[in-house]
Design a protein around this motif. Sequence first.
Motif, short mmCIF file in Angstrom:
data_model
loop_
_atom_site.label_atom_id
_atom_site.label_comp_id
_atom_site.label_asym_id
_atom_site.label_seq_id
_atom_site.Cartn_x
_atom_site.Cartn_y
_atom_site.Cartn_z
N TYR A 43 -24.61 -6.66 -5.41
CA TYR A 43 -25.23 -7.93 -5.35
C TYR A 43 -23.82 -8.68 -5.50
N ALA A 44 -23.49 -9.63 -4.44
CA ALA A 44 -22.39 -10.38 -4.53
C ALA A 44 -22.47 -11.64 -3.71
N SER A 45 -21.46 -12.52 -3.85
CA SER A 45 -21.45 -13.95 -3.14
C SER A 45 -20.27 -14.04 -2.43
N PHE A 46 -20.48 -14.53 -1.39
CA PHE A 46 -19.13 -14.79 -0.48
C PHE A 46 -18.04 -15.92 -1.12
N PHE A 81 -25.32 -18.73 -4.96
CA PHE A 81 -25.09 -19.46 -5.86
C PHE A 81 -24.90 -20.89 -5.62
N ASP A 82 -24.61 -20.97 -4.37
CA ASP A 82 -24.25 -22.41 -3.49
C ASP A 82 -24.46 -22.20 -2.35
N ARG A 83 -24.68 -23.36 -1.62
CA ARG A 83 -24.97 -23.33 0.02
C ARG A 83 -23.93 -22.79 0.73
N PHE A 84 -22.55 -22.93 0.19
CA PHE A 84 -21.50 -22.28 1.08
C PHE A 84 -21.52 -20.62 1.00
N GLY A 85 -21.99 -20.14 0.04
CA GLY A 85 -22.36 -18.81 0.20
C GLY A 85 -23.65 -18.25 1.02
N TRP A 87 -24.20 -19.98 3.83
CA TRP A 87 -23.65 -20.46 5.07
C TRP A 87 -22.63 -19.06 5.47
N GLY A 88 -21.95 -18.49 4.72
CA GLY A 88 -21.02 -17.53 4.87
C GLY A 88 -21.92 -16.20 5.25
N ALA A 89 -23.26 -15.99 4.58
CA ALA A 89 -23.97 -14.89 5.07
C ALA A 89 -24.40 -15.33 6.06
N MET A 90 -24.91 -16.30 6.75
CA MET A 90 -25.45 -16.64 8.03
C MET A 90 -24.52 -16.36 9.18
N VAL A 91 -23.22 -16.39 8.92
CA VAL A 91 -22.05 -16.43 10.08
C VAL A 91 -22.06 -14.84 10.09
N ALA A 92 -21.99 -14.14 8.65
CA ALA A 92 -21.55 -12.77 8.64
C ALA A 92 -23.01 -12.09 9.53
N ARG A 93 -24.07 -12.43 9.26
CA ARG A 93 -25.14 -11.77 9.96
C ARG A 93 -25.51 -12.54 11.27
N CYS A 94 -24.62 -13.15 11.75
CA CYS A 94 -24.84 -13.97 13.28
C CYS A 94 -25.25 -13.13 14.31
N ASP A 95 -24.88 -12.03 14.33
CA ASP A 95 -24.86 -11.26 15.82
C ASP A 95 -26.00 -9.96 15.37
N GLY A 96 -26.96 -10.34 14.54
CA GLY A 96 -27.67 -9.31 14.09
C GLY A 96 -27.41 -8.25 13.08
N GLY A 97 -26.04 -8.58 12.39
CA GLY A 97 -25.30 -7.75 11.64
C GLY A 97 -24.46 -6.69 12.12
N GLU A 98 -24.27 -6.72 13.43
CA GLU A 98 -23.38 -5.70 14.14
C GLU A 98 -21.96 -6.11 13.48
N TRP A 114 -11.17 -20.72 2.99
CA TRP A 114 -12.31 -21.38 3.96
C TRP A 114 -13.22 -22.22 2.78
N THR A 115 -13.13 -21.94 1.44
CA THR A 115 -14.18 -22.68 0.65
C THR A 115 -13.40 -24.01 0.13
N LYS A 116 -12.43 -24.52 0.63
CA LYS A 116 -11.74 -25.59 0.16
C LYS A 116 -12.39 -26.82 0.93
N GLY A 117 -12.43 -27.93 0.45
CA GLY A 117 -12.85 -29.16 1.16
C GLY A 117 -14.11 -29.58 1.25
#
Length: 197
Positions: A43-46, A81-85, A87-98, A114-117
């Motif tokens: 179990y991990a968070s980006f 733990f936060d919305r940015f994690g 968002w990261g997961a949504m990009v990582a899973r973007c192509d169906g997980g390929e 990438w987490t700055k700003g």
Amino acid sequence: MKHLLAAAALALATMTAPATAQEAEVAEMTLGAEDAPVTVMEYASFTCPHCANFHKGPFQELKAEYIDTGKVRFVYRDVYFDRFGLWGAMVARCDGGEKFFGISDMLYEQQREWTKGEPAAIADNLRRIGKLAGLEAETVEACLNDRDKAQALVAWYQQNAEADGVNSTPTLFVNGTKYSNMAYADLKAIIDKALAE
């Protein structure tokens, strides 16, 4: 404006009542042989620095020594733990997980950048990572704005974390036994013991 809409939609997804994980059919992200004698689940968070350290070091050793050799099946479970994690997961899973594990590596390697700003800047950073991973800009945009997917992922995370008693990251399970973060030598000893049983 497009960036702000994506950020607002995803922030809202974490506040609305999500669908159940069963309805969502969120795909489990795995590496290694299905019939491997040992299963390691993380179990991990980006956005978790300890998770980034695990993925840059111990995970690479685990992959080379056990996953790539068919001894371990690895299961990765997102923690938000936060919305940015999220968002990261949504990009990582973007192509169906390929490209999930390739993008995951990029997210952990570049975590400090990438987490700055502000939220809009973070969304732009994730778009850049998606592009570097070979995803089309329109595809990444659609993924970042997929509210149903965001709700499904949050529901899935909540269901899994509650069932497994996970409240910190990284949390590891070796053949169902729970462990906190540890040095690779300790993880190796646990896996070797499980392989010998």
